[in-house]
Design a protein around this motif. Sequence first.
Motif, PDB file in Angstrom:
ATOM      1  N   TRP A 185       0.844  -1.191   0.000  1.00  0.00           N
ATOM      2  CA  TRP A 185       0.000   0.000   0.000  1.00  0.00           C
ATOM      3  C   TRP A 185       0.880   1.243   0.000  1.00  0.00           C
ATOM      4  O   TRP A 185       2.047   1.205   0.385  1.00  0.00           O
ATOM      5  CB  TRP A 185      -0.935   0.026   1.204  1.00  0.00           C
ATOM      6  N   LYS A 222      -3.643   3.782  -1.522  1.00  0.00           N
ATOM      7  CA  LYS A 222      -3.734   2.998  -2.756  1.00  0.00           C
ATOM      8  C   LYS A 222      -3.149   1.624  -2.492  1.00  0.00           C
ATOM      9  O   LYS A 222      -2.085   1.501  -1.898  1.00  0.00           O
ATOM     10  CB  LYS A 222      -2.954   3.694  -3.877  1.00  0.00           C
ATOM     11  N   HIS A 242      -1.727  -2.086  -3.885  1.00  0.00           N
ATOM     12  CA  HIS A 242      -0.999  -2.601  -5.046  1.00  0.00           C
ATOM     13  C   HIS A 242      -1.006  -4.123  -5.006  1.00  0.00           C
ATOM     14  O   HIS A 242      -1.184  -4.732  -3.964  1.00  0.00           O
ATOM     15  CB  HIS A 242       0.432  -2.043  -5.047  1.00  0.00           C
ATOM     16  N   SER A 243      -0.707  -4.720  -6.156  1.00  0.00           N
ATOM     17  CA  SER A 243      -1.011  -6.121  -6.432  1.00  0.00           C
ATOM     18  C   SER A 243      -0.552  -7.099  -5.371  1.00  0.00           C
ATOM     19  O   SER A 243       0.507  -6.945  -4.758  1.00  0.00           O
ATOM     20  CB  SER A 243      -0.385  -6.512  -7.767  1.00  0.00           C
TER      21      SER A 243
END
Lengths: 255, 214
Positions: A156, A164, A166-167
Amino acid sequence: MTFISVDKAIRTIMGFGDIPQSNGLAYARLQRILSATVGELQLNVAPKILSVIATTSPDYTLPVPADCAKVYKVGRLFEDGTIRTLGRIKTYPDDQTSCDCPGCSGTPVSGQSTSGETATVAAYCDACIFHNFLFSNLRYGELYSVRNDHFQNGNWSYEGGTIKLHSGPDVGVGFKMVIEYESAFNEESLNLIDFADGEMIRNKVLYEFFKASKPGLAGMYWNDFKRALANRNRRLTNMPNEEIVAAITGYKNTP
Amino acid sequence: MTKRELIELVYLNLSGGKLSSDIQVERVDLAFYFPVAYNYAILQDYYERHNLARQERADQGFTSENKILGSLLTTFPVVPQEDTARGLRYVALPASLMVLPGNRGIDSLFGQNMDSMFAIVGGPEDVVGLTPAGAGFAWVEGDRLYLKGCDCTDCTLFLRMMSDGGNIGLDDTVRLPAGREDLVISKMMEFYMKNRFIPQNIVNENVDDAQKSK
């Protein structure tokens, strides 16, 4: 330490004071008195660090609480109450420490945990503790989550007021996530109240509530408050050092 | 007892115990006045229960009396909507509200988790500066119930409220506390008794049916 929510504290006070639960105005007034009382008794230091549950939105972001001053940790919440933390993507200069959680040494420490599912993991970091978050009385007031050193489960970043994601397998739309953050407002950071202080707070709040309308009744609540205060002081003198540190700083490293 | 039966009783009484076309009050007139009488009866009951509760509290320190009888309340599922101009969410009241002292017409608002309920307050000024601790706060403005602390727009909440007498259909059961049916009937009688013998002006002659038949 065991905590109760402010909502539950107010409802309990209404029950003790025979104030109907349907009386919303009394509820709001009690919340104001409770907020002032907890502040005046200086019990609101610990809950400055809060945790909230948020749902991952379709654009893989998380809503940040309105009173958030700084995000410390983000993790995925599973249905059994365990939390798996996500790694943080660096959005800060290299000369700063990689973890801005208070008390974090940056290196894993040998772990003790009351959580069965994490018992086999050798190392924990105090940065992996979510403060003031409790699912059952089996745990010790704070939940421990497994630190994944590589954070293959996801990452994150905190950019422009938005978290946000992330994968990784723990990143998905609709997933329940826990955000640990520092609240900007002291008075409003009363998400949880130490249960051991409940008697003292309750009697003080009822004293303030009935002081003008029922002075005789308020006098009894005042006496009970003084007694609870004395009990608390006696208890504090017998409290282990780490408990006192935890009460002041809001977190502790060992259960 | 249905609203139709109540109206029929009053109609029968107004016409002297025997149905007659000679009476100047029609059933539809009685239906118009019914909500007034119903609301009056509920308000009287509210005050009586309130006084009983006060007395019990003074005597015993605790009361078992509810301010409103549970059987008079209806639970409606409602969905919050966004008021973008004010940045608040609200639910539209599903029926016109019985306006009782102290916001008693709205009993409670809650989601599927009944352990966390909205606190019903008088207005936004009551909760200014307060961060919602439980589900949040709610207050009535016109035909809307505004919410502070509600995060969702597509969720279902449950609103337990007291409907105004105007919501009762002709064949609906009129739910009243025991003995209050009589008060509704008395109020309707009281209002229409004075209209009973008013001459009707059928054409422009200012004569009623009785005079015309002579």
